[in-house]
Design a protein around this motif. Structure first.
Motif, PDB file in Angstrom:
ATOM      1  N   THR A 177       0.834  -1.203   0.000  1.00  0.00           N
ATOM      2  CA  THR A 177       0.000   0.000   0.000  1.00  0.00           C
ATOM      3  C   THR A 177       0.865   1.247   0.000  1.00  0.00           C
ATOM      4  OG1 THR A 177      -1.866   1.081   1.082  1.00  0.00           O
ATOM      5  CG2 THR A 177      -0.140   0.249   2.514  1.00  0.00           C
ATOM      6  N   CYS A 178       0.344   2.302  -0.540  1.00  0.00           N
ATOM      7  CA  CYS A 178       0.997   3.613  -0.491  1.00  0.00           C
ATOM      8  C   CYS A 178      -0.099   4.660  -0.647  1.00  0.00           C
ATOM      9  CB  CYS A 178       2.048   3.757  -1.583  1.00  0.00           C
ATOM     10  SG  CYS A 178       3.011   5.293  -1.456  1.00  0.00           S
ATOM     11  N   PRO A 179      -0.828   4.977   0.426  1.00  0.00           N
ATOM     12  CA  PRO A 179      -1.915   5.949   0.318  1.00  0.00           C
ATOM     13  C   PRO A 179      -1.392   7.276  -0.204  1.00  0.00           C
ATOM     14  CG  PRO A 179      -1.344   5.519   2.619  1.00  0.00           C
ATOM     15  CD  PRO A 179      -0.628   4.506   1.808  1.00  0.00           C
ATOM     16  N   PRO A 180      -2.148   7.961  -1.037  1.00  0.00           N
ATOM     17  CA  PRO A 180      -1.642   9.150  -1.716  1.00  0.00           C
ATOM     18  C   PRO A 180      -1.173  10.252  -0.791  1.00  0.00           C
ATOM     19  CG  PRO A 180      -4.038   8.937  -1.970  1.00  0.00           C
ATOM     20  CD  PRO A 180      -3.545   7.649  -1.415  1.00  0.00           C
ATOM     21  N   PHE A 181      -1.744  10.321   0.420  1.00  0.00           N
ATOM     22  CA  PHE A 181      -1.363  11.435   1.296  1.00  0.00           C
ATOM     23  C   PHE A 181       0.078  11.348   1.798  1.00  0.00           C
ATOM     24  CE2 PHE A 181      -3.563   8.396   4.157  1.00  0.00           C
ATOM     25  CZ  PHE A 181      -2.563   8.153   5.081  1.00  0.00           C
ATOM     26  N   VAL A 182       0.714  10.155   1.719  1.00  0.00           N
ATOM     27  CA  VAL A 182       2.090  10.055   2.216  1.00  0.00           C
ATOM     28  C   VAL A 182       3.063  10.798   1.307  1.00  0.00           C
ATOM     29  CG1 VAL A 182       1.623   7.827   3.282  1.00  0.00           C
ATOM     30  CG2 VAL A 182       2.683   7.897   1.029  1.00  0.00           C
ATOM     31  N   LEU A 183       2.644  11.095   0.086  1.00  0.00           N
ATOM     32  CA  LEU A 183       3.521  11.783  -0.860  1.00  0.00           C
ATOM     33  C   LEU A 183       3.387  13.297  -0.770  1.00  0.00           C
ATOM     34  CD1 LEU A 183       2.904   9.470  -3.935  1.00  0.00           C
ATOM     35  CD2 LEU A 183       4.762   9.356  -2.280  1.00  0.00           C
ATOM     36  N   ARG A 184       2.472  13.800   0.051  1.00  0.00           N
ATOM     37  CA  ARG A 184       2.266  15.241   0.134  1.00  0.00           C
ATOM     38  C   ARG A 184       3.504  15.964   0.648  1.00  0.00           C
ATOM     39  NH1 ARG A 184      -3.692  15.755   3.016  1.00  0.00           N
ATOM     40  NH2 ARG A 184      -4.866  14.442   1.550  1.00  0.00           N
ATOM     41  N   GLU A 185       4.241  15.289   1.539  1.00  0.00           N
ATOM     42  CA  GLU A 185       5.381  15.958   2.172  1.00  0.00           C
ATOM     43  C   GLU A 185       6.625  15.085   2.104  1.00  0.00           C
ATOM     44  OE1 GLU A 185       4.099  17.112   6.054  1.00  0.00           O
ATOM     45  OE2 GLU A 185       2.821  18.685   5.270  1.00  0.00           O
ATOM     46  N   ALA A 186       6.931  14.604   0.895  1.00  0.00           N
ATOM     47  CA  ALA A 186       8.089  13.735   0.727  1.00  0.00           C
ATOM     48  C   ALA A 186       9.389  14.447   1.065  1.00  0.00           C
ATOM     49  CB  ALA A 186       8.143  13.211  -0.706  1.00  0.00           C
ATOM     50  N   ASP A 187       9.408  15.771   0.963  1.00  0.00           N
ATOM     51  CA  ASP A 187      10.644  16.503   1.228  1.00  0.00           C
ATOM     52  C   ASP A 187      10.565  17.372   2.489  1.00  0.00           C
ATOM     53  OD1 ASP A 187       8.801  18.271   0.301  1.00  0.00           O
ATOM     54  OD2 ASP A 187      10.117  19.264  -1.146  1.00  0.00           O
ATOM     55  N   ASN A 188       9.585  17.095   3.347  1.00  0.00           N
ATOM     56  CA  ASN A 188       9.406  17.877   4.571  1.00  0.00           C
ATOM     57  C   ASN A 188       9.873  17.055   5.766  1.00  0.00           C
ATOM     58  OD1 ASN A 188       8.636  19.436   6.720  1.00  0.00           O
ATOM     59  ND2 ASN A 188       6.457  19.491   6.212  1.00  0.00           N
ATOM     60  N   ARG A 189      11.104  17.282   6.205  1.00  0.00           N
ATOM     61  CA  ARG A 189      11.693  16.456   7.253  1.00  0.00           C
ATOM     62  C   ARG A 189      11.105  16.734   8.632  1.00  0.00           C
ATOM     63  NH1 ARG A 189      18.028  17.011   5.458  1.00  0.00           N
ATOM     64  NH2 ARG A 189      17.636  16.763   3.214  1.00  0.00           N
ATOM     65  N   SER A 190      10.309  17.779   8.762  1.00  0.00           N
ATOM     66  CA  SER A 190       9.663  18.049  10.050  1.00  0.00           C
ATOM     67  C   SER A 190       8.342  17.310  10.186  1.00  0.00           C
ATOM     68  CB  SER A 190       9.423  19.550  10.212  1.00  0.00           C
ATOM     69  OG  SER A 190       8.473  20.018   9.266  1.00  0.00           O
ATOM     70  N   SER A 191       7.910  16.636   9.125  1.00  0.00           N
ATOM     71  CA  SER A 191       6.644  15.925   9.143  1.00  0.00           C
ATOM     72  C   SER A 191       6.826  14.511   9.665  1.00  0.00           C
ATOM     73  CB  SER A 191       6.047  15.875   7.731  1.00  0.00           C
ATOM     74  OG  SER A 191       4.941  15.001   7.682  1.00  0.00           O
ATOM     75  N   GLY A 192       5.858  14.070  10.446  1.00  0.00           N
ATOM     76  CA  GLY A 192       5.897  12.690  10.921  1.00  0.00           C
ATOM     77  C   GLY A 192       5.693  11.681   9.823  1.00  0.00           C
ATOM     78  N   LEU A 193       5.334  12.133   8.620  1.00  0.00           N
ATOM     79  CA  LEU A 193       5.167  11.252   7.462  1.00  0.00           C
ATOM     80  C   LEU A 193       6.415  11.174   6.602  1.00  0.00           C
ATOM     81  CD1 LEU A 193       1.552  12.058   6.229  1.00  0.00           C
ATOM     82  CD2 LEU A 193       2.460   9.793   6.756  1.00  0.00           C
ATOM     83  N   TRP A 194       7.427  11.980   6.916  1.00  0.00           N
ATOM     84  CA  TRP A 194       8.622  12.021   6.067  1.00  0.00           C
ATOM     85  C   TRP A 194       9.381  10.695   6.115  1.00  0.00           C
ATOM     86  CZ3 TRP A 194      13.918  11.690   7.315  1.00  0.00           C
ATOM     87  CH2 TRP A 194      14.780  11.954   6.250  1.00  0.00           C
ATOM     88  N   SER A 195       9.908  10.321   4.972  1.00  0.00           N
ATOM     89  CA  SER A 195      10.720   9.103   4.884  1.00  0.00           C
ATOM     90  C   SER A 195      11.891   9.344   3.939  1.00  0.00           C
ATOM     91  CB  SER A 195       9.875   7.934   4.360  1.00  0.00           C
ATOM     92  OG  SER A 195      10.704   6.872   3.933  1.00  0.00           O
ATOM     93  N   PRO A 196      13.112   9.021   4.345  1.00  0.00           N
ATOM     94  CA  PRO A 196      14.255   9.175   3.443  1.00  0.00           C
ATOM     95  C   PRO A 196      14.184   8.232   2.252  1.00  0.00           C
ATOM     96  CG  PRO A 196      14.906   7.982   5.420  1.00  0.00           C
ATOM     97  CD  PRO A 196      13.519   8.476   5.648  1.00  0.00           C
ATOM     98  N   VAL A 197      13.413   7.150   2.399  1.00  0.00           N
ATOM     99  CA  VAL A 197      13.259   6.197   1.298  1.00  0.00           C
ATOM    100  C   VAL A 197      12.446   6.806   0.164  1.00  0.00           C
ATOM    101  CG1 VAL A 197      12.366   3.923   0.664  1.00  0.00           C
ATOM    102  CG2 VAL A 197      13.491   4.251   2.870  1.00  0.00           C
TER     103      VAL A 197
END
Length: 367
Positions: A177-197
């Motif tokens: 799975t990869c719900p679309p909202f996880v991509l909203r902040e792919a480059d926001n390291r202050s977000s709890g959704l951020w992932s270096p992957v």
């Protein structure tokens, strides 16, 4: 160096074995085969060893394909992972399930592990619990989805020994799975959704970002987040607002000898496999075989889906997806395997490292 090999091929996996916990116990004991995730080798589970024998457990620590001591991926296999041909990827993942199945059956036979038996009061004794942590669940689901197509001897061996399977902190990609909202902040390291992957600006420096990202302690969460599309906005807000706590990340307490810094290539190839295939593996793993099939794989072993209170959002969402798949299958009248969902309070993604005795006690109680 101890290795377990595929009986009809050149593939082998490195393992470490604590041996039977015979002192003060009967000859019947439970064996836990543990498969690690990305970056760390099976040595990540060594803190469990001092606590195993007193709880009548035998531990077998297994290294994934491509990790030290285990067979690397062949050029043909790498090409399949990188291919845009869905059927080629499907054939590759099916073959990996066969490899892990045959390796585990070989381990059982080589180490003379006691088979699963039932006591007079209907309790299970002996046998094997197979636990996969983090991205190791990719391999676990490949194995479970291929159980009924294994060579006959491997199937029989696993059927006679497998008592439980622990799906421990699975990431989103392993759940398909990869719900679309996880991509909203792919480059926001202050977000709890951020992932270096998922952050293209960080992937080339993954060894720098990976350890603190996955081994920090995050704001606690009481229940698994919803992945129903109507709840996407609420789940996005909940995950985004999670913060890293002041507790020192687990990686600061780990030694370099259990790290494998060449993991980036393996991880990037795995991420090339389309989520649809991972989802297929999960759904097939959760589904019991029909009653009229010759081999009743569903007869005894159960699934344990395990998550931790302070873990990263990546694992929370992966766990949620699997729990939701199970509920949807059941509500649609599909015969599913028994699955218990458990949480370890106060723990991050590394519960086995930061509280090894408590983790062993969890295994004894739930597996």
């Amino acid at each position: 160096m101890p290795i377990a090999s595929v009986t009809d091929g050149p593939i082998h996996l490195y393992y470490e074995d604590t041996g039977p916990p015979t002192e003060g116990f009967t000859d019947v004991y439970t064996t836990v085969i543990l498969l690690h995730g990305a970056y760390w080798t099976s040595g990540i589970f060594r803190p469990l060893i001092p606590h195993a024998k007193k709880h009548n457990l035998r531990l077998v620590l297994l290294n994934q394909r491509g990790y030290p001591g285990s067979s690397p991926f062949a050029d043909k296999e790498i090409a399949a992972m990188q291919s845009e041909d869905l059927e080629l990827q499907r054939a590759f993942t099916r073959e990996q399930g066969h490899i892990y199945g045959q390796v585990i059956s070989t381990l059982i036979e080589t180490l003379d592990i006691p088979s699963l038996c039932t006591t007079q009061d209907e309790k299970l004794e002996g046998g094997v619990c197979f636990l996969a942590w983090s991205s190791g669940n990719e391999c676990l689901f490949q194995l479970l989805s291929a159980l009924d197509t294994l060579p006959e001897q491997s199937r029989i061996t696993i059927e006679n020994h497998l008592r439980s399977v622990v799906i421990y902190e699975p990431p989103m990609y392993a759940s398909g799975t990869c719900p679309p909202f996880v991509l909203r902040e792919a480059d926001n390291r202050s977000s709890g959704l951020w992932s270096p992957v998922r952050d293209p600006n960080c992937f080339h420096q993954l060894t720098e970002y990976f350890s603190p990202w996955c081994s920090s302690y995050y704001s606690p969460i009481e229940n698994l987040p919803s992945l129903d599309p109507k709840d996407y906005d609420a789940t996005y807000t909940l995950m985004h607002e999670r913060k890293i706590l002041n507790t020192a990340p687990t990686y600061t307490r780990l030694t370099e000898d259990i790290c494998f810094k060449d993991f980036i290539t393996i991880t990037s190839n795995a991420l090339r496999i389309v989520p649809e295939l991972f989802r297929e593996h999960v759904l097939r793993s959760l589904t019991r075989l029909e009653e009229d099939q010759a081999w009743q794989l569903h007869s005894r072993f159960k699934l344990v889906l395990l998550w931790c209170e302070h873990t990263l959002s990546e694992s929370l969402l992966g766990t949620s997806a699997i729990s939701q798949y199970h509920e949807e299958l059941k509500s649609n009248g599909v015969l599913v395997r028994e699955m218990e969902v458990g949480q370890i309070g106060g723990a991050n993604h590394f519960a086995h490292s930061d509280d090894p005795e408590g983790f062993v006690q969890f295994l004894v109680k739930h597996c």
